[in-house]
Motif scaffolding. Sequence first.
Motif, PDB file in Angstrom:
ATOM      1  N   ASN A   1      85.533  40.323  23.507  1.00 60.72           N
ATOM      2  CA  ASN A   1      84.584  41.303  22.861  1.00 60.72           C
ATOM      3  C   ASN A   1      84.113  42.422  23.637  1.00 60.72           C
ATOM      4  N   HIS A   2      82.883  42.510  23.809  1.00 59.20           N
ATOM      5  CA  HIS A   2      82.249  43.596  24.879  1.00 59.20           C
ATOM      6  C   HIS A   2      81.964  42.768  26.170  1.00 59.20           C
ATOM      7  N   ALA A   3      82.075  43.810  27.086  1.00 52.34           N
ATOM      8  CA  ALA A   3      81.709  43.337  28.418  1.00 52.34           C
ATOM      9  C   ALA A   3      80.261  42.906  28.633  1.00 52.34           C
ATOM     10  N   PRO A   4      79.998  42.150  29.784  1.00 54.80           N
ATOM     11  CA  PRO A   4      78.751  41.532  29.811  1.00 54.80           C
ATOM     12  C   PRO A   4      77.767  42.550  30.225  1.00 54.80           C
ATOM     13  N   LYS A   5      76.432  42.571  30.288  1.00 53.88           N
ATOM     14  CA  LYS A   5      75.587  43.652  30.666  1.00 53.88           C
ATOM     15  C   LYS A   5      75.843  43.685  32.252  1.00 53.88           C
ATOM     16  N   TYR A   6      75.586  44.985  32.978  1.00 52.79           N
ATOM     17  CA  TYR A   6      75.495  44.908  34.321  1.00 52.79           C
ATOM     18  C   TYR A   6      74.698  44.012  34.999  1.00 52.79           C
TER      19      TYR A   6
END
Length: 329
Positions: free
Chosen positions: A177-182
């Motif tokens: 789905n989305h990339a993890p947070k930085y």
Amino acid sequence: MIGDGMGLSQMYAAYTATQDKLVMTRCPNIALVKTFSDSDYITDSAAAGTAIATGHKTTNGMIGMLPDKTPVTSILKYAEDNNLATGLVATSALTHATPASFIASVESRKEVEKIALQFLYTDIDVFIGGGLDNFNNRTDSLNLIDSLLFRNYQVVKTIPEMMEITRGKLAALLYTNHAPKYSEGRGDMLSLSTSKAIDLLSSGQKGFFLMVEGSQIDWGGHDNDLDYVINETIDFDKACEVALDFAERNGETLVIITADHETGGLSIPAGDLTNGKPEGKFSTGDHSAIPVPLYAKGPGSEEFHGFIDNTDIFKTMFKLFGFEKHAGN
Ligand code: MG
Ligand code: ZN
């Protein structure tokens, strides 16, 4: 370059945190951009993305369509039609509202599987981000990865695999789905992806269009989490640095850095440039109406000045590319 939710406060909080090392400040031409949508004083990312990508304001939630559901053509599709290379990079799913606005026409941003399918309606050369599930784990059981392979895309699922690709079409679907947070281990995914996309797209002679989104500045704003906002803005700025460095070497590339809207109604009531510590106060958990900054550098960048509308971004890109209008658009 779109920093989702990156208003002037988000940028200045990151500027303060880096103690004047924000690279987007290299841009000599600056404008202020109104972001309201056709339906609302406060836009969402679908209507705002559509305005930037197509030059048309629409109803919040709609992508690549007028309020009456007439599809409109994005700058990326015009670039494809004019035989330019094209690409999208995001730290969200590629089916999320901002990148979707450049590739799809759907009544609702929630139609993420339909958006994934519409990646196959164009000849986009490079796309890098999340959203793998919308391609190969679908309710209709279609496997769009097979379709991408059939169309000569190199499909990769990790950053090291992506870095190995040196030519041809690339679909890098790095997250389900989305990339993890930085702050939670995404690493330099955004700047590496920007660099890889530019390498691949700039090999042709006709030029290219690339949209890169720092997707999660917005999510930090929704969470009223200043550290999240700052980390994501600094990470986005690193991708801007990659683009600006390329443009400065290349000499024929215009870089536009802006936001689709402000998120969080952030203000900075206190701070200290000597220790890099801004204080942040949010006034909403949603988007705000505050106009967003636009920074531009390179040929044509002087066209971006004054108090402009988000639809003017499309119009100016279109004019500078020298494209001709489709009938009905
Ligand atoms: Mg977005
Ligand atoms: Zn948002």
